[in-house]
Design a protein around this motif. Sequence first.
Motif, short mmCIF file in Angstrom:
data_model
loop_
_atom_site.label_atom_id
_atom_site.label_comp_id
_atom_site.label_asym_id
_atom_site.label_seq_id
_atom_site.Cartn_x
_atom_site.Cartn_y
_atom_site.Cartn_z
N VAL A 84 -11.89 110.78 53.53
CA VAL A 84 -10.31 111.03 53.38
C VAL A 84 -10.31 110.89 51.67
O VAL A 84 -9.79 111.81 51.09
CB VAL A 84 -9.34 110.21 54.29
N SER A 87 -12.30 113.62 49.85
CA SER A 87 -11.47 114.90 50.02
C SER A 87 -10.41 114.88 49.05
O SER A 87 -10.30 115.81 48.33
CB SER A 87 -11.02 115.01 51.39
N PHE A 88 -9.52 113.96 49.04
CA PHE A 88 -8.21 114.04 48.26
C PHE A 88 -8.91 113.99 46.80
O PHE A 88 -8.13 114.34 45.87
CB PHE A 88 -7.13 113.31 48.56
N SER A 107 -7.18 119.52 52.76
CA SER A 107 -6.20 118.57 53.21
C SER A 107 -6.18 118.28 54.57
O SER A 107 -6.05 117.14 55.35
CB SER A 107 -4.77 119.13 52.47
N ALA A 108 -6.35 119.50 55.45
CA ALA A 108 -5.87 119.43 56.90
C ALA A 108 -7.42 118.63 57.57
O ALA A 108 -7.08 117.88 58.40
CB ALA A 108 -5.92 120.80 57.51
N GLN A 109 -8.11 118.88 57.10
CA GLN A 109 -9.38 118.12 57.52
C GLN A 109 -9.42 116.80 57.17
O GLN A 109 -9.72 115.85 57.96
CB GLN A 109 -10.79 118.85 57.22
N ALA A 110 -8.82 116.51 55.94
CA ALA A 110 -8.80 114.86 55.48
C ALA A 110 -7.77 114.06 56.35
O ALA A 110 -7.82 113.10 56.85
CB ALA A 110 -8.42 114.91 53.97
N ILE A 111 -6.71 114.95 56.40
CA ILE A 111 -5.63 114.18 57.30
C ILE A 111 -6.16 114.16 58.77
O ILE A 111 -5.67 113.07 59.59
CB ILE A 111 -4.36 115.30 57.63
N ALA A 112 -6.95 114.92 59.28
CA ALA A 112 -7.56 114.80 60.75
C ALA A 112 -8.43 113.43 60.84
O ALA A 112 -8.40 112.90 61.70
CB ALA A 112 -8.18 116.07 61.25
N ALA A 114 -8.23 110.99 58.79
CA ALA A 114 -7.47 109.98 58.54
C ALA A 114 -6.90 109.58 60.07
O ALA A 114 -6.77 108.31 60.32
CB ALA A 114 -6.48 110.25 57.76
N LEU A 115 -6.34 110.34 60.60
CA LEU A 115 -5.74 110.32 62.28
C LEU A 115 -7.02 109.59 63.00
O LEU A 115 -6.98 108.54 63.71
CB LEU A 115 -5.40 111.63 62.68
N GLU A 118 -7.54 106.02 61.96
CA GLU A 118 -6.44 105.07 62.37
C GLU A 118 -6.48 104.86 63.75
O GLU A 118 -6.34 103.71 64.16
CB GLU A 118 -4.95 105.66 62.20
#
Length: 129
Positions: A84, A87-88, A107-112, A114-115, A118
């Motif tokens: 993540v 990526s950012f 951004s979308a793959q990084a957010i996924a 990160a989820l 978590e």
Amino acid sequence: MQISVSPFLRNVLLLDALATGATAIILAGGAHMLSPLLDMPRSLLFWAGAALVPFVLMVLAVSRRQTVSRIMLVEIIAINALWVLASFGLLVSGVISPNLLGVAFVSAQAIAVALFAELQYVGLRRQTA
């Protein structure tokens, strides 16, 4: 310290492996098509996808175990967190200049990811509590 892999944690790990595997196939196999669409270097897309393969195999193997070391789960979470950040970091570094679709894709793959990190952390905390 060995911990039991709960059904929740097993499912999160399996989903991570499947989603990451799909991403690896899309990036490595489709780099030549994605590159002009995202305005990103073909080699970056290909090698990012190729680099995911060992991680996919590791996460898949861990998801199939009844017990796993706490350290192994922490490593999976850390690798996801680093992905993540990388990526950012890539987006803000100026090393590449993707178009809007490229920024959205990264951004979308990084957010996924990160989820997944978590959810894996939640699963780990449940097992060690």
